[in-house]
Scaffold this motif. Sequence first.
Motif, PDB file in Angstrom:
ATOM      1  N   ASP A 161      11.797   0.236  -4.436  1.00 51.96           N
ATOM      2  CA  ASP A 161      11.755   1.430  -5.263  1.00 51.96           C
ATOM      3  C   ASP A 161      11.645   2.714  -4.440  1.00 51.96           C
ATOM      4  O   ASP A 161      12.188   3.750  -4.819  1.00 51.96           O
ATOM      5  N   TYR A 162      10.937   2.636  -3.325  1.00 50.28           N
ATOM      6  CA  TYR A 162      10.750   3.816  -2.492  1.00 50.28           C
ATOM      7  C   TYR A 162      10.867   3.445  -1.016  1.00 50.28           C
ATOM      8  O   TYR A 162      10.393   2.380  -0.594  1.00 50.28           O
ATOM      9  N   ARG A 182       7.798  -2.388  -7.073  1.00 48.38           N
ATOM     10  CA  ARG A 182       6.956  -2.827  -8.186  1.00 48.38           C
ATOM     11  C   ARG A 182       7.037  -4.341  -8.375  1.00 48.38           C
ATOM     12  O   ARG A 182       6.280  -4.916  -9.143  1.00 48.38           O
ATOM     13  N   GLN A 197       5.986   8.507  -9.087  1.00 45.93           N
ATOM     14  CA  GLN A 197       6.697   8.833  -7.863  1.00 45.93           C
ATOM     15  C   GLN A 197       5.769   8.575  -6.662  1.00 45.93           C
ATOM     16  O   GLN A 197       4.602   8.940  -6.679  1.00 45.93           O
ATOM     17  N   VAL A 198       6.295   7.960  -5.638  1.00 47.44           N
ATOM     18  CA  VAL A 198       5.558   7.673  -4.413  1.00 47.44           C
ATOM     19  C   VAL A 198       6.353   8.207  -3.237  1.00 47.44           C
ATOM     20  O   VAL A 198       7.556   7.949  -3.135  1.00 47.44           O
ATOM     21  N   GLN A 199       5.698   8.936  -2.371  1.00 49.17           N
ATOM     22  CA  GLN A 199       6.332   9.397  -1.130  1.00 49.17           C
ATOM     23  C   GLN A 199       5.696   8.673   0.043  1.00 49.17           C
ATOM     24  O   GLN A 199       4.474   8.541   0.113  1.00 49.17           O
ATOM     25  N   TYR A 213       1.498  -1.270  -5.837  1.00 49.45           N
ATOM     26  CA  TYR A 213       2.807  -1.583  -5.268  1.00 49.45           C
ATOM     27  C   TYR A 213       2.702  -2.663  -4.196  1.00 49.45           C
ATOM     28  O   TYR A 213       1.785  -2.650  -3.374  1.00 49.45           O
ATOM     29  N   SER A 240       1.750   8.994  -0.732  1.00 47.88           N
ATOM     30  CA  SER A 240       1.205   9.982  -1.664  1.00 47.88           C
ATOM     31  C   SER A 240       1.645   9.621  -3.070  1.00 47.88           C
ATOM     32  O   SER A 240       2.649   8.944  -3.261  1.00 47.88           O
ATOM     33  N   GLY A 241       0.908  10.099  -4.028  1.00 52.55           N
ATOM     34  CA  GLY A 241       1.204   9.726  -5.403  1.00 52.55           C
ATOM     35  C   GLY A 241       0.189   8.723  -5.908  1.00 52.55           C
ATOM     36  O   GLY A 241      -0.563   8.141  -5.136  1.00 52.55           O
TER      37      GLY A 241
END
Length: 121
Positions: free
Chosen positions: A109-110, A100, A1-3, A32, A25-26
């Motif tokens: 993805d985020y 990714r 998980q990445v924030q 990435y 974060s993460g």
Amino acid sequence: QVQLVESGGGLVQAGGSLRLSCAASGRSFSSYTMGWFRQAPGKEREFVTGISWIGGSKYYADSVKGRFTISRDNAKNTLYLQMNSLKPEDTAVYYCAATREAVLGQAVDYWGQGTQVTVSS
């Protein structure tokens, strides 16, 4: 998980500069592909720029080429966007993105929450 958390947006006059930051974060930030999108009022979100995981490959939308510079500091888990010679048409909410995939495109993805950039004429 990445924030992802963006900062650095604001109001600037045409011709001015801003630097956006995106703090991640993460774990595995450095693995990435990262980049920026933007969304102007009444328009669809559009790609702005992307950077490979080690920073060796950078690519830009034609509309920002020569004015914007993307960079990343993997030691600080931070992505940057230096924006120079800003134009009123650059006004938008700017979003940090992580994928990714080898190249940043539609498969994100985020997403960050966005930061507003307003360029006055």
